[in-house]
Design a protein around this motif. Structure first.
Motif, PDB file in Angstrom:
ATOM      1  N   PRO A 286      29.779 -19.093  16.338  1.00 38.95           N
ATOM      2  CA  PRO A 286      28.408 -19.612  16.424  1.00 38.95           C
ATOM      3  C   PRO A 286      27.554 -18.882  17.453  1.00 38.95           C
ATOM      4  O   PRO A 286      26.351 -18.719  17.250  1.00 38.95           O
ATOM      5  CB  PRO A 286      28.624 -21.082  16.808  1.00 38.95           C
ATOM      6  CG  PRO A 286      29.973 -21.417  16.260  1.00 38.95           C
ATOM      7  CD  PRO A 286      30.792 -20.182  16.430  1.00 38.95           C
ATOM      8  N   SER A 287      28.163 -18.444  18.557  1.00 41.36           N
ATOM      9  CA  SER A 287      27.392 -17.710  19.563  1.00 41.36           C
ATOM     10  C   SER A 287      26.931 -16.366  19.015  1.00 41.36           C
ATOM     11  O   SER A 287      25.839 -15.883  19.361  1.00 41.36           O
ATOM     12  CB  SER A 287      28.230 -17.513  20.833  1.00 41.36           C
ATOM     13  OG  SER A 287      29.451 -16.842  20.536  1.00 41.36           O
ATOM     14  N   ALA A 288      27.756 -15.736  18.164  1.00 36.03           N
ATOM     15  CA  ALA A 288      27.341 -14.491  17.514  1.00 36.03           C
ATOM     16  C   ALA A 288      26.210 -14.757  16.523  1.00 36.03           C
ATOM     17  O   ALA A 288      25.305 -13.932  16.361  1.00 36.03           O
ATOM     18  CB  ALA A 288      28.532 -13.842  16.815  1.00 36.03           C
ATOM     19  N   LEU A 289      26.255 -15.898  15.886  1.00 41.70           N
ATOM     20  CA  LEU A 289      25.188 -16.292  14.971  1.00 41.70           C
ATOM     21  C   LEU A 289      23.866 -16.441  15.723  1.00 41.70           C
ATOM     22  O   LEU A 289      22.806 -16.046  15.236  1.00 41.70           O
ATOM     23  CB  LEU A 289      25.566 -17.607  14.291  1.00 41.70           C
ATOM     24  CG  LEU A 289      24.709 -18.088  13.121  1.00 41.70           C
ATOM     25  CD1 LEU A 289      24.822 -17.126  11.950  1.00 41.70           C
ATOM     26  CD2 LEU A 289      25.125 -19.491  12.696  1.00 41.70           C
ATOM     27  N   ALA A 290      23.930 -16.983  16.934  1.00 42.37           N
ATOM     28  CA  ALA A 290      22.721 -17.157  17.744  1.00 42.37           C
ATOM     29  C   ALA A 290      22.142 -15.823  18.186  1.00 42.37           C
ATOM     30  O   ALA A 290      20.943 -15.736  18.473  1.00 42.37           O
ATOM     31  CB  ALA A 290      23.036 -18.026  18.961  1.00 42.37           C
TER      32      ALA A 290
ATOM     33  N   ASP B 244      27.996 -27.083  20.398  1.00 40.61           N
ATOM     34  CA  ASP B 244      28.871 -27.005  21.580  1.00 40.61           C
ATOM     35  C   ASP B 244      29.509 -25.630  21.701  1.00 40.61           C
ATOM     36  O   ASP B 244      29.648 -25.090  22.810  1.00 40.61           O
ATOM     37  CB  ASP B 244      29.961 -28.080  21.506  1.00 40.61           C
ATOM     38  CG  ASP B 244      29.415 -29.481  21.758  1.00 40.61           C
ATOM     39  OD1 ASP B 244      28.258 -29.580  22.223  1.00 40.61           O
ATOM     40  OD2 ASP B 244      30.135 -30.465  21.486  1.00 40.61           O
ATOM     41  N   GLU B 245      29.872 -25.023  20.583  1.00 38.76           N
ATOM     42  CA  GLU B 245      30.449 -23.679  20.617  1.00 38.76           C
ATOM     43  C   GLU B 245      29.398 -22.638  20.985  1.00 38.76           C
ATOM     44  O   GLU B 245      29.705 -21.642  21.649  1.00 38.76           O
ATOM     45  CB  GLU B 245      31.094 -23.351  19.268  1.00 38.76           C
ATOM     46  CG  GLU B 245      32.333 -24.187  18.969  1.00 38.76           C
ATOM     47  CD  GLU B 245      33.018 -23.772  17.672  1.00 38.76           C
ATOM     48  OE1 GLU B 245      32.924 -22.584  17.313  1.00 38.76           O
ATOM     49  OE2 GLU B 245      33.637 -24.633  17.029  1.00 38.76           O
ATOM     50  N   VAL B 246      28.165 -22.859  20.562  1.00 36.03           N
ATOM     51  CA  VAL B 246      27.087 -21.960  20.957  1.00 36.03           C
ATOM     52  C   VAL B 246      26.886 -22.014  22.468  1.00 36.03           C
ATOM     53  O   VAL B 246      26.716 -20.980  23.136  1.00 36.03           O
ATOM     54  CB  VAL B 246      25.774 -22.331  20.232  1.00 36.03           C
ATOM     55  CG1 VAL B 246      24.588 -21.573  20.829  1.00 36.03           C
ATOM     56  CG2 VAL B 246      25.882 -22.020  18.745  1.00 36.03           C
ATOM     57  N   LEU B 247      26.945 -23.215  23.040  1.00 34.62           N
ATOM     58  CA  LEU B 247      26.676 -23.400  24.461  1.00 34.62           C
ATOM     59  C   LEU B 247      27.769 -22.824  25.355  1.00 34.62           C
ATOM     60  O   LEU B 247      27.578 -22.718  26.577  1.00 34.62           O
ATOM     61  CB  LEU B 247      26.486 -24.885  24.773  1.00 34.62           C
ATOM     62  CG  LEU B 247      25.229 -25.530  24.157  1.00 34.62           C
ATOM     63  CD1 LEU B 247      25.171 -27.014  24.485  1.00 34.62           C
ATOM     64  CD2 LEU B 247      23.975 -24.822  24.633  1.00 34.62           C
TER      65      LEU B 247
ATOM     66  N   LEU C  76      23.140 -16.209  26.400  1.00 32.54           N
ATOM     67  CA  LEU C  76      22.156 -16.460  25.355  1.00 32.54           C
ATOM     68  C   LEU C  76      20.770 -16.735  25.919  1.00 32.54           C
ATOM     69  O   LEU C  76      19.762 -16.413  25.279  1.00 32.54           O
ATOM     70  CB  LEU C  76      22.610 -17.617  24.473  1.00 32.54           C
ATOM     71  CG  LEU C  76      23.842 -17.354  23.599  1.00 32.54           C
ATOM     72  CD1 LEU C  76      24.265 -18.626  22.867  1.00 32.54           C
ATOM     73  CD2 LEU C  76      23.565 -16.243  22.591  1.00 32.54           C
ATOM     74  N   CYS C  77      20.694 -17.344  27.101  1.00 33.78           N
ATOM     75  CA  CYS C  77      19.385 -17.613  27.711  1.00 33.78           C
ATOM     76  C   CYS C  77      18.606 -16.321  27.943  1.00 33.78           C
ATOM     77  O   CYS C  77      17.368 -16.325  27.925  1.00 33.78           O
ATOM     78  CB  CYS C  77      19.558 -18.347  29.039  1.00 33.78           C
ATOM     79  SG  CYS C  77      19.957 -20.106  28.856  1.00 33.78           S
ATOM     80  N   ARG C  78      19.318 -15.222  28.142  1.00 32.69           N
ATOM     81  CA  ARG C  78      18.658 -13.953  28.441  1.00 32.69           C
ATOM     82  C   ARG C  78      18.677 -13.001  27.252  1.00 32.69           C
ATOM     83  O   ARG C  78      18.287 -11.841  27.395  1.00 32.69           O
ATOM     84  CB  ARG C  78      19.343 -13.295  29.649  1.00 32.69           C
ATOM     85  CG  ARG C  78      19.380 -14.202  30.860  1.00 32.69           C
ATOM     86  CD  ARG C  78      19.941 -13.521  32.079  1.00 32.69           C
ATOM     87  NE  ARG C  78      20.093 -14.463  33.177  1.00 32.69           N
ATOM     88  CZ  ARG C  78      20.301 -14.112  34.448  1.00 32.69           C
ATOM     89  NH1 ARG C  78      20.395 -12.834  34.753  1.00 32.69           N
ATOM     90  NH2 ARG C  78      20.441 -15.031  35.379  1.00 32.69           N
ATOM     91  N   HIS C  79      19.119 -13.475  26.121  1.00 29.38           N
ATOM     92  CA  HIS C  79      19.211 -12.620  24.946  1.00 29.38           C
ATOM     93  C   HIS C  79      17.908 -12.658  24.163  1.00 29.38           C
ATOM     94  O   HIS C  79      17.239 -13.693  24.083  1.00 29.38           O
ATOM     95  CB  HIS C  79      20.377 -13.060  24.053  1.00 29.38           C
ATOM     96  CG  HIS C  79      20.688 -12.103  22.957  1.00 29.38           C
ATOM     97  ND1 HIS C  79      20.127 -12.170  21.703  1.00 29.38           N
ATOM     98  CD2 HIS C  79      21.516 -11.021  22.931  1.00 29.38           C
ATOM     99  CE1 HIS C  79      20.593 -11.192  20.960  1.00 29.38           C
ATOM    100  NE2 HIS C  79      21.434 -10.473  21.666  1.00 29.38           N
TER     101      HIS C  79
END
Length: 422
Positions: A168-172, A198-201, A207-210
């Motif tokens: 999920p983080s790669a999806l974001a 939750d997995e994204v977080l 991610l905040c800086r992406h």
């Protein structure tokens, strides 16, 4: 030749047979559409729709000519009474059309006009193809439209297929995946997305800086559960100076100051004000305008006075930019009235005499040629380029309104289109 109308209003037998016959292949479907378009019936498909479905060379040329009209390009000439016929025409071809620049616009229009049953018939043709649609610059917009318009229970196949795509983080961090995640967070119940978010977080700090991931973090702060919001706020607090001075993370900070709990909002604002020079530095950034303005709505009493004094000490520097002057006018109106006379005005240079009233600029206009401003309209990613000028900016704004070609959201457009995929 455009189809003629049937004065009697009855459905011709050939058209009724085409509608009732089961679809067995793309060729038969195209033939049925062609038969209908030629039939004398008042509810014939518009030429723009017919050209998109048949893909014939002559029909495509008519579509290209008609598409100069923005209303036709958006299929605004397609109305609800035509939906039964259009749904029949689209069945079996949804994925094919979703992957096409023009077809995806037609599908989005059909989803807007269709009733619940028609939407389900169209959307379920994407089942098993969500990952393919996700990676398409066109089909991702159809996927977003499905999420926006339909009941979550009717499209419950989307989230499981997204999980099979990757982390999920790669999806974001994906150019188009972040958009689909945003729509899910906006329209699906938080309980349905709890595990996914939750997995994204788990990678919230990065991610905040992406360039793309920051938009997902903003959506979690706006629509997520309180514990998820708190997770992002804790990440911001762990390196607040770095977040406040980052062009992407400062937008996340703005959302945290807007949608966090009152206690969390005050905690963030207090940390920013108490760190020497941080507030003024954030105020000089183009991306820090919204967060700085929001902070002044959160603080009060001593903190408010400290925040004002910090901006006053750097007001001359802040006002060197257009957004800085707007910020000072918003949060320090008294200072602007008292001190703006000391800020030098921009020097305006007159146009060369040879250009005044010339044929290039119009008789006695005295203005620069608009054409010169429009030369940058085809800059990087179609967003106007560095030298687009006013003409390029208007072209970019017009492009952002079309279906199938832009990211949704004001601040996201330029960032998403200009940065490389991660």
């Amino acid at each position: 030749m455009a189809p003629t109308k049937n004065k009697g209003g009855s459905t011709p037998a050939s058209v009724a047979a085409a509608l009732e016959s089961p679809k067995s292949g793309a060729g038969e479907n195209t033939q049925s559409i062609a038969t209908f378009a030629q039939a004398p019936h008042p509810l014939a498909l518009p030429q723009s729709v017919f050209a998109t479905l048949t893909r014939g060379q002559a029909a495509q040329q008519r579509w290209n000519n008609a598409s100069l009209d923005l209303n036709v390009d958006r299929f605004d000439d397609l109305q609800k009474p035509l939906m039964p016929l259009l749904t029949q025409s689209l069945r079996g071809r949804v994925l094919e059309l979703a992957l096409d620049a023009r077809g995806c616009r037609l599908l989005q229009r059909a989803l807007e006009l269709g009733d619940d049953q028609q939407q389900v018939l169209l959307a379920h043709e994407l089942k098993g193809h969500v990952c393919e649609a996700l990676e398409s610059p066109h089909a991702n917009h159809v996927l977003q439209q499905v999420i926006e318009l339909m009941r979550p229970s009717a499209v419950n196949f989307i989230v499981p297929e997204l999980r099979r795509w990757g982390k999920p983080s790669a999806l974001a961090r994906h150019r188009y995946g972040c958009r689909v995640l945003e729509r899910l967070i906006e329209h699906f119940p938080p309980s349905d997305l709890a595990l996914l978010v939750d997995e994204v977080l788990e990678e919230a700090l990065h991610l905040c800086r992406h360039v793309y991931g920051n938009f997902v973090m903003q959506h979690v702060l706006e629509h997520g559960e309180q514990r998820q919001k708190r997770c992002i706020i804790d990440v911001l607090c762990s390196d607040l100076s770095g977040a406040a001075l980052d062009q992407h993370a400062c937008s996340v900070l703005d959302k945290a100051l807007s949608y966090g709990s009152p206690g969390d909002q005050l905690l963030l604002a207090e940390q920013v004000v108490n760190e020497t020079g941080l507030l003024a530095a954030m105020a000089t950034m183009r991306g820090g305008f919204a967060a700085t303005q929001r902070l002044f709505r959160v603080v009060g009493g001593r903190l408010l006075e400290d925040a004002r004094s910090q901006l006053v000490s750097q007001a001359q520097e802040i006002q060197r930019t257009k957004h800085g002057r707007a910020l000072i006018a918003a949060v320090l109106p008294d200072y602007r009235v008292q001190h703006m006379s000391s800020v030098p005005s921009p020097v305006r240079t007159a146009a060369p005499t040879a250009l005044r009233g010339s044929n290039a600029t119009g008789p006695r206009s005295g203005k620069s040629s608009k054409t010169s401003l429009d030369t940058g309209a085809e800059g990087p990613a179609g967003l106007g380029g560095a030298w687009a000028g006013n003409g390029g900016a208007r072209a970019a704004t017009a492009a952002s309104g079309s279906r199938g070609g832009t990211h949704r959201g004001r601040r996201g457009d330029a960032a998403r289109a200009s940065a490389a995929d991660v």
